[in-house]
Enzyme design. Structure first.
Site, mmCIF file in Angstrom:
data_model
loop_
_atom_site.group_PDB
_atom_site.id
_atom_site.type_symbol
_atom_site.label_atom_id
_atom_site.label_comp_id
_atom_site.label_asym_id
_atom_site.label_seq_id
_atom_site.Cartn_x
_atom_site.Cartn_y
_atom_site.Cartn_z
ATOM 1 C CG ASP A 67 -0.321 -0.484 2.507
ATOM 2 O OD1 ASP A 67 0.925 -0.536 2.582
ATOM 3 O OD2 ASP A 67 -1.049 -0.796 3.459
ATOM 4 C CG ASN A 136 -9.081 -2.180 12.366
ATOM 5 O OD1 ASN A 136 -8.077 -2.701 11.878
ATOM 6 N ND2 ASN A 136 -9.646 -1.107 11.839
ATOM 7 C CG HIS A 138 -5.834 -2.496 9.323
ATOM 8 N ND1 HIS A 138 -5.999 -1.407 10.141
ATOM 9 C CD2 HIS A 138 -4.489 -2.639 9.208
ATOM 10 C CE1 HIS A 138 -4.824 -0.932 10.495
ATOM 11 N NE2 HIS A 138 -3.883 -1.672 9.937
ATOM 12 C CD GLU A 143 -8.659 0.330 8.271
ATOM 13 O OE1 GLU A 143 -9.015 -0.303 9.283
ATOM 14 O OE2 GLU A 143 -7.557 0.905 8.205
HETATM 15 C C1 F6R Z 1 1.592 -1.748 6.301
HETATM 16 C C2 F6R Z 1 0.190 -2.076 6.396
HETATM 17 C C3 F6R Z 1 -0.577 -2.161 7.680
HETATM 18 C C4 F6R Z 1 0.234 -2.643 8.879
HETATM 19 C C5 F6R Z 1 -0.649 -2.723 10.128
HETATM 20 C C6 F6R Z 1 0.139 -3.108 11.362
HETATM 21 O O1 F6R Z 1 2.041 -1.705 4.959
HETATM 22 O O2 F6R Z 1 -0.375 -2.245 5.380
HETATM 23 O O3 F6R Z 1 -1.682 -3.021 7.466
HETATM 24 O O4 F6R Z 1 0.786 -3.890 8.617
HETATM 25 O O5 F6R Z 1 -1.257 -1.473 10.351
HETATM 26 O O6 F6R Z 1 1.017 -2.078 11.666
HETATM 27 P P1 F6R Z 1 2.129 -2.209 12.797
HETATM 28 O O7 F6R Z 1 3.112 -3.222 12.333
HETATM 29 O O8 F6R Z 1 2.726 -0.841 12.893
HETATM 30 O O9 F6R Z 1 1.411 -2.641 14.044
#
Ligand code: F6R
Length: 244
Positions: A67, A136, A138, A143
């Site tokens: 992303d 959550n 995602h 989401e």
């Molecule tokens: C990152 C991404 C997000 C993260 C998720 C967890 O490219 O797409 O889905 O993997 O928000 O983030 P952290 O590792 O910071 O807890």
């Protein structure tokens, strides 16, 4: 689903880096799907170290990231482009022409999403996709929703995410309101998936996502349907799961 139990963040970073390293050794011209966020930082450090020690060669690897924020120039230090360069790409011998992220600066969302899906397809599909897990449930920027989004698409960031991100930007106007993300369908087409999770604050969502019902309200739960998923999680993240 294979669950690999790690002692702590360090151990998770080591075990997960070994899985990626094994993929690159077994198929030097593989397509790696990569993620940003805080969880993979330690594993990227290990990959850089092993590259420096001469034990890993990224010369033929292609990368595709999950992303990118829409509207952020590459040089903005909050862009995922910047993250990938400062955590991995600038320190290993990956060919910059074979590193791919959605282009946040392309204002034409439809064209950009179609372009990115085509990039993945033309690369031959993803051999190993790395994922972090949101609180959550995602994955990427997918989401909780009423249905699973299939392909790369443009998402509106929630007020909560925008609010949480504000502190990283010079002004509120600079905070991205949208992002481009691989869809659930894009992720599920990867041949192998590696999920990294660390910390007690993820214990509830780990249980819900991997042991609860499969529902778009918990996007990561769909991974239960994928034939080759490895979850590397530390004890704290697994503390609410009954693994006996
Ligand atoms: C990152 C991404 C997000 C993260 C998720 C967890 O490219 O797409 O889905 O993997 O928000 O983030 P952290 O590792 O910071 O807890």
């Amino acid at each position: 689903m294979k669950i690999v139990k790690a002692k702590d963040y360090e151990d998770m970073s080591l075990k997960a880096a070994k899985v990626i390293s094994a993929q690159v050794i077994m198929k030097p011209n593989c397509v790696l799907g990569l993620a940003t966020g805080s969880t993979p930082i330690g594993l990227y450090k290990n990959l850089v170290q092993w590259y420096n020690e001469g034990n890993l060669d990224f010369g033929d690897v292609t990368t595709v990231n999950l992303d990118e924020y829409r509207g952020l120039p590459k040089e903005n230090d909050q862009s995922y482009y910047y993250f990938m360069h400062t955590n991995l790409f600038d320190y290993v011998n990956v060919n910059p022409e074979r590193t791919n992220l959605p282009d946040g600066t392309n204002p034409d969302a439809e064209q950009e999403c179609a372009r990115y899906e085509a990039v993945i397809q033309e690369a031959g599909g993803i051999d190993l996709q790395l994922l972090g897990l949101g609180h959550n449930g995602h994955i990427g920027f997918n989401e909780p929703a009423d249905a699973f989004d299939k392909e790369t698409h443009c998402v509106d960031l929630t007020e909560r995410t925008i609010e949480a991100n504000k502190r990283f930007f010079a002004s509120a106007d600079e905070v991205p309101k949208q992002a481009y993300t691989m869809g659930i369908g894009t992720i599920m087409k990867a041949k192998k998936i590696l999920v990294v999770v660390s910390g007690a604050d993820k214990a509830d969502i780990v249980k819900e996502a991997f042991f609860g019902p499969v529902t778009p309200q918990v996007p990561a739960s769909v991974l239960q349907l994928h034939p080759d998923v490895t979850i590397v999680a530390d004890e704290a993240a697994l503390s609410k799961c009954d693994l006996s």
